[in-house]
Each structure stands twice: as C-alpha cells, then as structure tokens.
Motif scaffolding. Structure first.
Motif, mmCIF file in Angstrom:
data_model
loop_
_atom_site.group_PDB
_atom_site.id
_atom_site.type_symbol
_atom_site.label_atom_id
_atom_site.label_comp_id
_atom_site.label_asym_id
_atom_site.label_seq_id
_atom_site.Cartn_x
_atom_site.Cartn_y
_atom_site.Cartn_z
ATOM 1 N N SER A 1 0.810 -1.227 0.000
ATOM 2 C CA SER A 1 0.000 0.000 0.000
ATOM 3 C C SER A 1 0.841 1.274 0.000
ATOM 4 O O SER A 1 0.296 2.378 -0.082
ATOM 5 C CB SER A 1 -0.931 -0.006 1.216
ATOM 6 O OG SER A 1 -0.165 -0.143 2.397
ATOM 7 N N ASP A 2 2.171 1.138 0.113
ATOM 8 C CA ASP A 2 3.027 2.331 0.017
ATOM 9 C C ASP A 2 3.222 2.789 -1.423
ATOM 10 O O ASP A 2 3.644 3.927 -1.665
ATOM 11 C CB ASP A 2 4.404 2.057 0.628
ATOM 12 C CG ASP A 2 4.370 2.008 2.139
ATOM 13 O OD1 ASP A 2 3.472 2.637 2.745
ATOM 14 O OD2 ASP A 2 5.245 1.344 2.725
ATOM 15 N N THR B 1 1.784 4.092 -4.458
ATOM 16 C CA THR B 1 0.537 4.747 -4.869
ATOM 17 C C THR B 1 0.850 5.787 -5.930
ATOM 18 O O THR B 1 1.988 5.898 -6.405
ATOM 19 C CB THR B 1 -0.118 5.456 -3.676
ATOM 20 O OG1 THR B 1 0.676 6.607 -3.346
ATOM 21 C CG2 THR B 1 -0.213 4.553 -2.461
ATOM 22 N N SER B 2 -0.123 6.596 -6.233
ATOM 23 C CA SER B 2 0.081 7.667 -7.210
ATOM 24 C C SER B 2 0.848 8.847 -6.603
ATOM 25 O O SER B 2 1.153 9.805 -7.302
ATOM 26 C CB SER B 2 -1.267 8.145 -7.731
ATOM 27 O OG SER B 2 -2.030 8.689 -6.675
ATOM 28 N N ARG B 3 1.109 8.790 -5.323
ATOM 29 C CA ARG B 3 1.946 9.827 -4.701
ATOM 30 C C ARG B 3 3.352 9.272 -4.526
ATOM 31 O O ARG B 3 3.565 8.344 -3.748
ATOM 32 C CB ARG B 3 1.365 10.238 -3.349
ATOM 33 C CG ARG B 3 2.172 11.330 -2.687
ATOM 34 C CD ARG B 3 1.562 11.799 -1.373
ATOM 35 N NE ARG B 3 2.440 12.804 -0.768
ATOM 36 C CZ ARG B 3 2.257 13.339 0.430
ATOM 37 N NH1 ARG B 3 1.212 12.963 1.159
ATOM 38 N NH2 ARG B 3 3.104 14.229 0.902
ATOM 39 N N LYS C 1 6.775 8.216 -3.257
ATOM 40 C CA LYS C 1 7.193 8.066 -1.857
ATOM 41 C C LYS C 1 8.699 7.847 -1.808
ATOM 42 O O LYS C 1 9.210 6.915 -2.420
ATOM 43 C CB LYS C 1 6.474 6.856 -1.254
ATOM 44 C CG LYS C 1 6.790 6.619 0.219
ATOM 45 C CD LYS C 1 6.092 5.349 0.719
ATOM 46 C CE LYS C 1 6.606 4.948 2.079
ATOM 47 N NZ LYS C 1 6.084 5.790 3.163
ATOM 48 N N TYR D 1 6.577 4.232 -6.394
ATOM 49 C CA TYR D 1 5.250 4.698 -6.802
ATOM 50 C C TYR D 1 4.524 3.534 -7.476
ATOM 51 O O TYR D 1 5.073 2.437 -7.621
ATOM 52 C CB TYR D 1 5.362 5.914 -7.733
ATOM 53 C CG TYR D 1 5.831 5.576 -9.132
ATOM 54 C CD1 TYR D 1 7.188 5.381 -9.408
ATOM 55 C CD2 TYR D 1 4.917 5.434 -10.185
ATOM 56 C CE1 TYR D 1 7.617 5.055 -10.682
ATOM 57 C CE2 TYR D 1 5.342 5.118 -11.459
ATOM 58 C CZ TYR D 1 6.691 4.922 -11.708
ATOM 59 O OH TYR D 1 7.114 4.597 -12.967
ATOM 60 N N ARG D 2 3.290 3.771 -7.883
ATOM 61 C CA ARG D 2 2.526 2.774 -8.633
ATOM 62 C C ARG D 2 1.830 3.490 -9.784
ATOM 63 O O ARG D 2 1.110 4.473 -9.565
ATOM 64 C CB ARG D 2 1.488 2.116 -7.717
ATOM 65 C CG ARG D 2 0.753 0.944 -8.354
ATOM 66 C CD ARG D 2 -0.350 0.397 -7.446
ATOM 67 N NE ARG D 2 0.127 -0.091 -6.177
ATOM 68 C CZ ARG D 2 0.585 -1.333 -5.950
ATOM 69 N NH1 ARG D 2 0.626 -2.213 -6.946
ATOM 70 N NH2 ARG D 2 0.981 -1.688 -4.750
ATOM 71 N N GLY E 1 -1.354 0.041 -12.315
ATOM 72 C CA GLY E 1 -1.208 -0.827 -11.143
ATOM 73 C C GLY E 1 0.180 -1.392 -10.938
ATOM 74 O O GLY E 1 0.393 -2.158 -10.002
ATOM 75 N N PRO F 1 3.900 -1.347 -9.657
ATOM 76 C CA PRO F 1 4.800 -0.586 -8.795
ATOM 77 C C PRO F 1 6.099 -0.283 -9.526
ATOM 78 O O PRO F 1 6.556 -1.065 -10.373
ATOM 79 C CB PRO F 1 5.043 -1.518 -7.606
ATOM 80 C CG PRO F 1 4.731 -2.890 -8.089
ATOM 81 C CD PRO F 1 3.762 -2.757 -9.235
#
Lengths: 401, 401, 401
Positions: free
Chosen positions: B47-48, B50-52, B54, B66-67, B71, B73
């Motif tokens: 879940s880390d 994402t579209s933000r 990190k 990111y992802r 979908g 990663p």
C-alpha cells in the motif's frame, strides 16, 4: 577608478585563521590533553553520583558517573566490555553497576563480579576482564576524577581558602557555571574563559561602559595593573586609588591547571576570595565551571550572578544579548576556538600572554616527562596558599608583588 | 601515593575502538553491501506504492517508490536523468512517472516515453536514455526490490510458514518494526539487531530481571541452548524443563540475508512461528523491520508489541527508558556501529559468533563470484522450509539437532 | 530467471554523480569565487545598515553590516583584530563600531581610532592595525559590496531600466527573493536558479500543466525560442503567435554576473521589464535574490508573488509542495549542487548550455588575468542598456535577433 587611491586593508586575500592547537585541544593524546590529564578535575557535584547512572563528558571523553549501594562513587567507560551496550542503561546495585543486556556486574574500579549467563557466573574468566574506569575522590562537595596515567596520579590538593572557615561559614558547591556570564555549558574552548581571569582591562569596558556598570563604582575605575607568576600559576594585582585616599588592591589568580580565584567584583567587603572555580573542559569546544565557596546561607553562591537591566541572562532576548554582552558573549563571540593567528595583542594583554606562557611551559614539561606545576605525589603535601581577594589599604601599606 | 598500589585497568590509554566494517557496511561497493545486493529486500508495504511518489532509503540508496495508473509498482533513482530534479515532485500517470520540470515521462522500467519540450516529443533521442530503476515484485503484502547486478537476480523465495494457512487465517503485513523494541527507524547498524535473534541469553536478563518479566513465566527460566547452521542460515534451540515435567523447546532462526523467525515470546500456544521479520538496512547506521504474519483478525500483529509498566515504548519518559531498557536501548546503546574490537565474547555468545561466521562466509562467497546461501535462480525453486516455533514435548520426544 | 531477458538500465553500478565545481563554487580562491569577486553584489537593503550590527553571509564569507552615526554604511570582517570577539556584539558610534570586549573602535574602512585600555588610547600602535573591511556603495535601495582585489574594483554599473522612470514611478527594493518560487533563502547552488532564467521551456510544463496555469493564457503556449549572447550576458527570445494574429515577443536576459531580467510572466502590459533581480550566492549551497523595480505604489513588487490554489508558498502543506511544485521545488530538487555528470541535455536546453558557456568563458578570462564581461573601471561608463520585456507586434514588425 583612480588607481592611485586603492582601497587598503580590505578582507580580500586574508589568510585563513589558525589557532594554537597545542594550548587549546583537550582530548587524550594531544599535548594539552595529556597535560590536563596530570591533574584532578571535577566531574560533578557529590549529589550527581546516585543510583541513576549519569552521563558526563570530560576532556572529550564520555563517561558514566554513579554511586553504588555502599556509597562509593564510580566513573566508568560507558560501553560494557562484554558487548558494548551503554552502562547508562545499567542498574546500580550494592556492589557496583550491572549491564542491562546480559547482566555483567562491575565494581567501581571496573572489576567484573558476575556474568550471570556464563557457567558458574563466569568465575573462570571474569577476573581477566576489566571495565575501563577512573579513580574518583569526593572533596568540597564535588567529585574529582583523575584521567591520566596511573603512575603519575597526584595527591588531590587542598586550598587554604576552603579550609580555614570562620564561625558560621560552611562550604557550598555549585554546578551552574557561576562566572561564565551565561549558560551552564559554554560553547567555546575553555582557554578563552581561563585567560580572561588575567585580563582586568575588559572589566571597565565590557562590564562597565558597555553592559554596566554591572558591579560597583570602585570596579569601574581603570586600574594600574601588574602581573607575576606564582608557584601555582599566575596572579594579577589591580590597584585603584579611591576618592577617600585609600588604595583598593584587587588580586585575581589562576591556579594550574584550570582554577579561577576571583573575589567578588561586587566588593561587598574587603577580604580574601571566598570561592574557587574549576573550569572543566568538556571537550575542545565547550566548558563548564564548578564552584565551591564559603557561605553563611544556602544558595548564597548563586545569588551573585549578574543581572542585565534587571533580567537574568537566560531571560534576555536576542536583541538584548547583542546590546548587553557579557563574558559569555565576548568569549563565545571569539568562535569555538579563537584564531590566535589573527590577534593583535597589546600592552593591556600581558596577563593573557602570561597565562599562555605558563600553560605552554607546563605542557612542555609534561611532554619531556616531568610533573607540571602544582602536582604533588605526597599524601601529606601542604595546603595550597592563595592570595586572591579585595583588599583596602592606605597608600603606605599597599601590598607589593 | 603509594606507588606499589597503582590503579589498574583504568581507561587511560585505551585504544580507539574499531568495528568490523566488512560485516556491517551496507552501501554499494562494500563487501557487505554487495552481498546484501544478491537478495530481494522489502522496500515498503504494497500500500506504500501509490500515485503519490514516496521516498524510500534502502541499503544507503535514496529511491522513489510509486505505482503507475496500470497498477504496476515502480522504484526509480530520484534524480531525473534530464536535469536532475527529483521525481519526488513527479506526477504519476497511466504509463509511468513524469518529471515536473520539463515533463519527461518514464515507465516503471525507466524507459523514456515522452520529452514534451523536444521536437516530436523526443522521438529521435529518447530511446537512448534510461532513468535508473530497480525491479520490484509484490508478495506477502510487501514490495520487494532487487538492487543487485541483473545477471545475478535470484527468484523471490517463498516460505512455508506464510503459505500453509489454516482455516480462518490470512496474511497481514506491518511496517512498524515489530521486534525492534522501540522506534520504527532504529538508529544503529542492522547487524546489532540481527545477531540478537541468536542470543537467547539476553532474554532472562534484559527482558526478565531488568525490565520484566516482559513475557511469560516459561521464558524467564534460563534455558539450555544449542546452535546449528542450516541450509538457509542458522538456528538456536532453547530447552526449558517445565514444572510439570514437560520440555519446552523453542527454536529461533535467522534466514539469510536478514530474516528473523522468532515465535511469540508470549507463548500463547505451542506452535511453529507465525510471522517472518525482514530487517531492512536503511543505511550503515539505521534499520527498520517489515513483518508479514498469519493472523485471524486485522491488527493482530501489532497487538503483540511490548508494554513497560503498562506503557507503550513511545510513551516512556527519558527516566523510564533508562530504567526499563529493552532491545532498542540495548542495541542502540552499543552505538551507531558497535566497536567489535572492544568486545569480550564468552560461551553464551556462541550464537552471535555463529551469525557473524555465517555472514562472513557468505560475503566471501560473493566476493569470489559465487551465489550466497539461499539464492536460487530457478523460478520453480522449492519453498523454503523453516523450523522456528515454540514446542512442547515430554522428555523422550524432544527434538534433536 | 530467463537469462536471455536480463534487466537493462538498472541503477546497479551507476557511478557516483559529480558536479562542475569550476562553475558552481563561490568561495574565495575557487575559480568561480574569484570571478564573482570582480563584481559588486548586493549584501542588504539600504535599510539593513543601521546602528544595530547585522550579520550577513556573502560568497561564503560571514560579515557584519552596519551604518555609523554619520550615515556611512560599513561592512567588516566579524572578528575584532584585537582578540577576535565578534563585532556583532559591537556598539555603533558616530565614527564607527566599537568592540564590546576591550573597546577598540574602527571606522567604516577598518581604521583603528581608539584602544581605550592602551596608553594614550593606543596612539603609538593603532595606526599599524586595520580591521578587514570591504567597500560598499548604496544604489537602487540596496547596499552593494565589492569583495575582490582592490586594483580590480570596477565602477558600480547603472541600468537603463532603473533610471528612465516615467511620471509617477519610483524605485522599490525587496529582499524576499521574489522569483525564487519559495523561501527567502534557497538551499541550493545559485547557478541552478540563474540558468533557469534562460530556460523558457519549463514554463508551459512546471508553471503550466503541472502547477498552473500560474500565469496568463499567452504564457501557456509552447513558444518558438532563439538565443544569443549579448555584450553583457545572454538573452532568449520567445515568440508566440496569438489567436488574434499578433505576435507576442518575450525577451528574458541574464546580465553577468548574477542579474536576472525577467518581465512579468503575468503580462499585465506589453512593455520592457520593470525590475532587476540580483541572485546573491550566500555560499556554495544557498542563495537569495535582491530585487529593485519601478513601481507606482509601495509594496507592488511583492504583490506579484505566485499563488498555488490560492495559497502563498509558505502556507502549503508538505503534500501540496509535492503536488504543486514551482521553481523552488524544481531547483532544490536537483540537490544542493546538481550532478552535471548525470544530465542529458537536449535541444530545449540550449539556453542553459549557453549560460554555462558564457560563465565558463568569463571565469577563464579572470583566470588569465583579464576583466570579465561588463566590468568597467571608468567612473563615467555608459549606462547598461537592456532588452528584456514583453512586446506585441504584428507579424511583419517582430524584432529580430
């Protein structure tokens, strides 16, 4: 530009400043550090040694101070010799301090008394292991430690002014760096403070016309000053002729390695100095001051701390620190270690030069294998006699140096 | 001073401590760093990604996780290869991540898909450019990355204990460093934690007589301990004879390179371990732990975190941290990287020695060009079988090693 | 793993990045630092020089700015040449600044006027001593200083756009780093900002599709761009064909060494640029911007600062900084000094390359003993003519380069 009128003395091309590291560095292995390691230094108040391990930093070394259940203070290297966990997390017991990780128990001299995870509590191996430690002695409300070579350990000196108490007087110890002019831990080299003790000329300027008069009227007069070495360090005589025709003689002293003997600049009475300050180099770039003095009521020592427009130092704003500088600002304002290469010493700096010369001589003595000034290995060494104080005299009977 | 009674074993003259850097350093190009780069490591929860974007730090490398909109990663070097602006400020799109400064777009494998300020969106030049990236795979609720040489990339291992789920069980992943005894990011070298897994003797001391009993009565007994290497790392058998005559056998394991297999020290039931912890070296002087375990209700993993006099670790005062140390205090108390030169290993440290020996052997294998323990390049490699757990037996049927 | 499909372009084995230190370093003795020291730089607003000594940091040098009682600004090396105490704690008097410690008094050119603790106030010795200082001149609401060799001191240039004021206009100076896109002090090398002035392509991306449109509709169009050197630096012409058939010509300029001439990207009118920004390298890894501009009402300059979804930069959350990056984020996102070795410059980066080439040439000229671009030693040197602005024209009359 008219090339015949070039700017002179600009900062362009100024060489980088350098410091006299042989005088200023305090860590083990440096000339100054080895010299300082021939004396006892205060590492805390007697009340700092308790069942709660307390981290202290002395001459660049991190150590743990505690007091075992039998009342003995201990000062040890923090890393347990077993696996390196800090004895800061240790538990103090009757016989010493026990590491939290695997429970090795050490006494105040570093002997390993128990290894509970080893067969028979480590009886076969533990005697070969020793937690590094330093000897400590309690005196004058302080805990003194010796961080030098064992074969050079001197007797812990005693000083007349803390021994000959008058009726109603008792000794009080303080760890708030009285005399630093500011914070308890001062972020600059200790020598910047120590040499200031032999610099009476800054008093009418810094403490007078700038931020004062912080003290009394007598102190604001520009004195006649003379200096001399003593068998324990150096002294400075400041003579001021008062309006009533009397002579005010003030003597300040440095006693090697780090002692400041400065009578109250408030001159509430004419008398010998009532306290000793030990400047403790925490590391190369910070120091603190422990003081023990004769008092008549508890808390008296700290009452003498300076006020600035009615405020305590800690209460000053940034603007007020800038506008009302004291010893703290002047000395930390020299940088963490001042650049001696950029100084311009003048005739009023003879006291500073003298302190540095005495210090350099003692460092050289240690380098060549000798014992520096003030070191005695005799348990029955005579008490150190001191001269510091504020004295009044008529012109004929003024003390001479 | 009586020179016949010199202080012995003082800290004066103690040599500066040193560490075994070949075991502890994790950055690229160091022996340990190259060894660690032959395995997959967790870099975040699933879940880390994402579209933000990190920021993550792994083995001393700063990277962006990111992802993309499809979908997938992605894990990339942060500095955009165009002008160096961090992709932390990038925008995640359907096909990848786009730099904010001039809009270059990269897919999860670093291919440059668009250069909007260039003629024809850079069609002629962009294929020759590649944003540095690392392969990632999702498994067990975590994102695993491989930071090593492409030709050595192993298959991502699977572990029996996370595969053979019972009725009602499911997998839960956690990033709060369960098992560290303290903060999520622990400010010391990862090996100080990892070797602790093979040190059962600290349990009755640190977690027992010092800050405990933190666990259950059985654990407070001093065990009989034996060690062995395995084909995946090393294990430790702790045998405790219970009052009822039964034998409590506890096996803890380290699986190379960083896996800790430790059954619950609360021993709520006698069973194989229910979780795996991956110790992630963030850099040379900090680590964190990712855990995946079998649970029956969400949040169960984190419930097992220790309490100290009823408080969570984060709630302790400075005084309580000192008085109630746990693994965090013991291991960070060894310093950022411990001084191995100052250790005195004893018989109860055989597990620690074993971990270091196995680690050293694997590092040497990598140095000589081989594949270290546990590495398989076969996509159909067999599942890793593990032994860790708390088991009960009568004296006759106790497991043997 | 199928070894025929190895991962390509991963970050493994990537060499460490390096920067072009000859362009970026600003301290004395470096090529770039010596080059920058052939020009005047702003060190504060005119109103920063007051009776309260103000610390400033310029080209890696810490200095004290003040204004004596006669109204003359002074810029001096902070350490008093007597004993090194900072003149930050000095007292400003009619004739100069006086050190707090022993009262030495220096004028704005560093001459020692008094040494109150010395005999006869130091009359015999003080003339041989000089506090290091730098020449300063007030102009355009700013205080400019020259930190270079005296024999190379140029005339302080004047610029047409700040001289030919229209009816109702006046000059306003600002120290808030207008144009930085963020904080007053920007924590990256100054060149990362300066070269951005010649990078028109980032406007439709960073300020357009990413965080905008921050400016007006016209600016969001992708322009046709051409570049040229000038006798004072370099310029960039951006041509946009508007819907009404007119041609929008925008010229931005860099004037050596650090001047940015950028007309308002809000294009409230078509006119020459109304302000000059001086990028001041504070040290190798931070800069700030001083701006002077023509305004019609006080505070007008700062009104033009960007908004992000209605918020000022300082009001953005961490998440909003990440989602709405501007120049500050893009440039600090390149690191404190970007790694030039990792860049992939393309055709849209020709302006950046041009700035670096011009800069490199000027640095080389200084190295070989010459005067760099724009330096004049004639007091009556002609005013610098500039071209920057937003201009409208029909297709036939568009300016040519």
């Amino acid at each position: 530009m008219d090339s015949s009128k070039l700017d002179e003395g600009t900062a362009y091309g100024k060489p980088a400043g350098t410091c006299r590291s042989e005088l200023t560095l305090v860590t083990a292995g440096t000339p100054g550090g080895e010299y300082l390691r021939r004396y006892w230094h205060p590492v805390g108040l007697a009340s700092d040694a308790t069942s709660r391990p307390k981290p202290v930093r002395v001459l660049g070394e991190d150590l743990i101070l505690y007091r075992d259940g039998r009342g003995r203070p201990g000062l040890v290297y923090p890393r347990c010799i077993h696996r390196g966990t800090s004895l800061y997390y240790g538990r103090v017991e009757d016989r010493g301090i026990r590491c939290c990780y695997h429970g090795w128990l050490f006494d105040v001299e570093g002997r390993c008394l128990e290894q509970p995870c080893e067969p028979d509590a480590g009886r076969k191996i533990r005697d070969r292991m020793r937690q590094p430690w330093y000897p400590v002695v309690e005196q004058y409300g302080l805990i003194f430690a010796y961080l030098g070579p064992a074969e050079r350990k001197p007797a812990l000196p005693r000083y007349d002014l803390l021994e000959d108490l008058e009726q109603g007087e008792f000794l009080e110890a303080d760890d708030s760096s009285i005399g630093s002019g500011g914070a308890v831990i001062v972020p600059c080299n200790w020598l910047q403070h120590f040499e200031n003790v032999m610099d009476p000329f800054h008093v009418p300027i810094l403490h007078g016309s700038f931020s004062g008069p912080q003290f009394v009227e007598q102190m604001a007069l520009m004195p006649e000053v003379s200096y001399a070495t003593t068998e324990r360090g150096a002294k400075c005589l400041q003579v001021r002729k008062l309006e009533d025709g009397n002579i005010f003689n003030r003597i300040t002293e440095v006693v090697m390695p780090t002692l400041r003997l400065v009578a109250s600049p408030r001159v509430t009475k004419y008398a010998r100095a009532a306290s000793i300050g030990w400047v403790l180099p925490i590391d190369d770039t910070s120091f603190r001051i422990y003081v023990t003095g004769r008092v008549r009521k508890a808390g008296e020592l700290r009452e003498s701390t300076s006020r600035y427009e009615g405020k305590r130092w800690i209460e000053l704003t940034t603007e007020e620190h800038q506008r009302l500088p004291g010893d703290y600002e002047a000395q930390t304002g020299q940088g963490t270690i001042t650049f001696h290469s950029e100084e311009h010493l003048a005739s009023s700096d003879r006291g500073v030069s003298l302190v540095r010369r005495v210090l350099k001589e003692q460092i050289d003595i240690v380098k060549s294998g000798g014992d520096p000034m003030g070191v005695s290995h005799a348990a029955d060494a005579p008490m150190v006699r001191t001269e510091a104080g504020n004295f009044i005299a008529d012109a004929e009977t003024a003390p001479r140096q």
